[in-house]
Design a protein around this motif. Structure first.
Motif, PDB file in Angstrom:
ATOM      1  N   LYS A 154       4.825  16.510 -30.750  1.00 55.97           N
ATOM      2  CA  LYS A 154       3.592  16.850 -31.442  1.00 55.97           C
ATOM      3  C   LYS A 154       3.405  18.360 -31.572  1.00 55.97           C
ATOM      4  CE  LYS A 154       2.609  12.539 -31.781  1.00 55.97           C
ATOM      5  NZ  LYS A 154       2.830  11.864 -33.095  1.00 55.97           N
ATOM      6  N   ASP A 155       4.081  19.121 -30.719  1.00 57.94           N
ATOM      7  CA  ASP A 155       3.985  20.577 -30.774  1.00 57.94           C
ATOM      8  C   ASP A 155       4.859  21.091 -31.911  1.00 57.94           C
ATOM      9  OD1 ASP A 155       3.924  23.287 -30.408  1.00 57.94           O
ATOM     10  OD2 ASP A 155       4.909  23.294 -28.443  1.00 57.94           O
ATOM     11  N   LEU A 156       4.233  21.488 -33.002  1.00 59.87           N
ATOM     12  CA  LEU A 156       4.957  21.978 -34.178  1.00 59.87           C
ATOM     13  C   LEU A 156       4.657  23.457 -34.444  1.00 59.87           C
ATOM     14  CD1 LEU A 156       4.507  18.898 -36.558  1.00 59.87           C
ATOM     15  CD2 LEU A 156       6.465  19.446 -35.105  1.00 59.87           C
ATOM     16  N   ALA A 157       4.330  24.175 -33.379  1.00 58.33           N
ATOM     17  CA  ALA A 157       4.067  25.616 -33.513  1.00 58.33           C
ATOM     18  C   ALA A 157       5.341  26.336 -33.909  1.00 58.33           C
ATOM     19  CB  ALA A 157       3.535  26.168 -32.192  1.00 58.33           C
ATOM     20  N   LEU A 158       5.189  27.347 -34.781  1.00 57.39           N
ATOM     21  CA  LEU A 158       6.338  28.083 -35.311  1.00 57.39           C
ATOM     22  C   LEU A 158       6.502  29.419 -34.616  1.00 57.39           C
ATOM     23  CD1 LEU A 158       5.768  27.416 -39.122  1.00 57.39           C
ATOM     24  CD2 LEU A 158       7.235  26.148 -37.537  1.00 57.39           C
ATOM     25  N   THR A 159       7.748  29.869 -34.554  1.00 55.13           N
ATOM     26  CA  THR A 159       8.046  31.169 -33.971  1.00 55.13           C
ATOM     27  C   THR A 159       7.554  32.260 -34.915  1.00 55.13           C
ATOM     28  OG1 THR A 159      10.021  30.241 -32.928  1.00 55.13           O
ATOM     29  CG2 THR A 159       9.869  32.649 -33.056  1.00 55.13           C
ATOM     30  N   PRO A 160       6.703  33.154 -34.466  1.00 54.66           N
ATOM     31  CA  PRO A 160       6.172  34.195 -35.367  1.00 54.66           C
ATOM     32  C   PRO A 160       7.222  35.260 -35.677  1.00 54.66           C
ATOM     33  CG  PRO A 160       5.381  34.529 -33.118  1.00 54.66           C
ATOM     34  CD  PRO A 160       6.128  33.226 -33.104  1.00 54.66           C
ATOM     35  N   GLY A 161       7.037  35.900 -36.839  1.00 49.96           N
ATOM     36  CA  GLY A 161       7.851  37.057 -37.189  1.00 49.96           C
ATOM     37  C   GLY A 161       9.221  36.755 -37.729  1.00 49.96           C
ATOM     38  N   LEU A 162       9.490  35.496 -38.132  1.00 50.01           N
ATOM     39  CA  LEU A 162      10.801  35.139 -38.676  1.00 50.01           C
ATOM     40  C   LEU A 162      10.695  34.824 -40.167  1.00 50.01           C
ATOM     41  CD1 LEU A 162      12.232  32.778 -35.881  1.00 50.01           C
ATOM     42  CD2 LEU A 162      12.684  35.213 -36.231  1.00 50.01           C
ATOM     43  N   PRO A 163      11.785  35.016 -40.932  1.00 48.52           N
ATOM     44  CA  PRO A 163      11.755  34.679 -42.355  1.00 48.52           C
ATOM     45  C   PRO A 163      11.858  33.176 -42.600  1.00 48.52           C
ATOM     46  CG  PRO A 163      13.927  35.482 -41.743  1.00 48.52           C
ATOM     47  CD  PRO A 163      13.059  35.642 -40.524  1.00 48.52           C
TER      48      PRO A 163
END
Length: 394
Positions: A154-163
Motif C-alpha cells: 500500500k506504500d506507494l511513496a516515490l523517491t524525491p528528486g529523480l527524473p
C-alpha cells in the motif's frame, strides 16, 4: 471473438473468466501465452525507431546509485555490450502492422480502454526501477529473459528528486522469471520491478485509465463547445444534449436594477442568472457519447496514413477482397452514433459499419456492396482515399 472460448493467451482461461477473476483485481502469470513467440521487430529495428522524430522514445540508465533519463529521438545509443540501460519506444503499434495485430489480440477488452503497445529493449541489468502504473498492463516477454518482482504493498511513496517515478520503499512479495512467450498481467497500482537478464525485449500492452476529473472536464468542455457553437437552440437540442430555448443565446439584462452605493459588490441578479444558465445544460447520455466517441478516437500525433487504394470508388467498383482498417484508425460506435479518428459522423452506425468497427475488416463482394447505401459507399470511398481504410486482395 467468442468470449467463452479458452485462450492460450490467457492461460486457457476464457475472456469472460479472466475479466471476472483477474481484470483490475489481481496479477496473473501466463506461461507460454504465445508459444514460440518471435517479435516482428529486432532490437536493432527498435533502435532505428528511436532515431525517428515521429516516434516517442526514452532512454533510461543507472549511473552508480543515480537514475538518468533522456527523451528521443536519439542520434547515438549505448553500445549493446553496455550494462544497465533500457530503451523504450512508445506506440509501436502505430508504426508496425504486426505489433498492431498483436495488440488487437487483446480486444476482448473494449477499444475504449485499449491504448498502445510499448516495446522496451534492455542490456543486462537494465530496467526502469521499482514503480507502479495507474492502468492495467500485459507484459509479454519477446526476447531474452526478464526477472519480475511484484508487490501489492500500500506504500506507494516515490523517491524525491529523480527524473523517474521510483518507489521509495519497494518490498517484493513474489518473483518470476519470464521467457519468450511468457506474459505477466498487472492491474493498476501493483508495484513491480523488471530487470533484464542479458539482452532483453518486452512488449507492454497498456490500457487507458482516465481519471474521473478528466471525464468531468471533458463533459464540461463538450458542453461549452456546443453552447459556443450555437447548438443550444431547438434545432440541435437532441443531438447536443443541451436544452432548447433562447436563454443561453441572449445576453444578461437587468432592466429596473436600482442605483448602487456599493459598486464593488457582485450583484445577486447576475449570480442567479449564471446558475439558471448552467441549469439549461443536460449532462446526459447523448452529450457523454459524443464527447467520449470523439475523444477516444482522436488520432495520436504520431499517426500517419498513406492511401493504398486511391482509385477505388465503391459507388461504381466492386473489387474482390476485403476492406481493412489502417493500423492507426480508431473506429467506435454506440447505438446509432459512429465515430472515426476524432470525428462524429452524421451517417448512422449500420450493421455493416458496426461489423467493420468490431472486426476491423469487412468482406467485399457484389452482394455486400449492393447492400450498402449510397452514403455508406461514399463514406467508405472517402476513407480509402484518406488512407484510413485499405482494400486487401484475398
Amino acid at each position: 471473438m467468442n468470449i467463452d472460448t479458452p485462450l492460450a493467451l490467457l492461460g486457457n482461461l476464457t475472456p469472460r473468466t479472466f475479466m471476472q477473476r483477474y481484470w483490475q483485481r489481481k496479477p496473473l502469470v501466463i506461461r507460454q501465452a504465445i508459444p514460440d513467440f518471435k517479435p516482428s521487430l529486432s532490437m536493432a529495428e527498435i533502435k532505428q525507431l528511436a532515431r525517428r522524430d515521429e516516434v516517442e522514445s526514452r532512454l533510461i540508465w543507472r549511473d552508480g546509485d543515480s537514475w538518468k533519463m533522456k527523451n528521443g529521438p536519439f542520434n547515438r545509443l549505448p553500445a549493446a555490450r553496455g550494462d544497465n540501460w533500457t530503451l523504450l519506444a512508445q506506440s509501436v503499434d502505430l508504426h508496425d502492422d504486426a505489433t498492431a495485430e498483436l495488440m488487437h489480440r487483446f480486444r476482448f477488452i473494449s477499444d475504449a480502454r485499449l491504448d498502445d503497445a510499448m516495446i522496451s529493449i534492455a542490456s543486462d541489468g537494465g530496467g526502469v526501477g521499482p514503480h507502479f502504473d495507474s492502468y492495467d498492463v500485459f507484459l509479454l516477454q519477446a526476447h531474452g529473459q526478464r526477472r519480475w518482482r511484484i508487490s501489492s504493498q500500500k506504500d506507494l511513496a516515490l523517491t524525491p528528486g529523480l527524473p523517474l517515478k521510483i518507489l521509495e520503499n519497494f518490498r517484493a512479495e513474489h518473483e518470476y522469471t519470464l521467457n519468450p512467450g511468457d506474459m505477466l498481467y498487472l492491474p493498476p497500482h501493483i508495484a513491480h520491478d523488471g530487470v533484464a537478464i542479458g539482452d532483453c525485449m518486452t512488449i507492454s500492452i497498456g490500457f487507458r485509465a482516465p481519471s474521473l476529473a478528466t471525464l468531468a472536464q471533458g463533459m464540461l468542455d463538450a458542453a461549452s463547445d456546443q453552447i459556443m457553437a450555437g447548438l443550444d437552440d431547438g434545432r440541435s437540442a437532441q443531438a447536443s444534449g443541451v436544452l432548447p430555448g433562447p436563454s443561453l443565446r441572449n445576453t444578461f439584462h437587468d432592466a429596473g436594477a436600482p442605483a448602487t452605493a456599493t459598486p464593488a459588490y457582485l450583484p445577486d441578479a447576475l449570480v442567479t442568472a449564471a446558475c439558471k444558465a448552467a441549469q439549461k445544460i443536460h449532462f446526459n447520455e447523448t452529450l457523454a457519447t459524443r464527447f467520449l466517441g470523439q475523444w477516444l478516437t482522436e488520432l495520436s500525433p504520431q499517426a500517419y496514413f498513406e492511401p493504398s487504394s486511391p482509385h477505388i470508388d465503391l459507388r461504381s467498383d466492386t473489387p474482390p477482397g476485403r476492406l481493412q482498417l489502417d493500423r492507426c484508425t480508431r473506429l467506435m460506435y454506440r447505438k446509432r452514433q459512429l465515430f472515426i479518428n476524432g470525428e462524429a459522423l452524421a451517417l448512422p452506425a449500420s450493421k455493416a459499419l458496426r461489423e467493420l468497427a468490431d472486426a476491423r475488416s469487412l468482406r467485399l463482394d457484389p452482394r455486400r456492396r449492393n447492400s450498402l447505401s449510397h452514403d455508406e459507399q461514399a463514406v467508405l470511398t472517402g476513407w480509402l482515399q484518406e488512407g484510413w481504410l485499405h482494400h486487401i486482395d484475398d
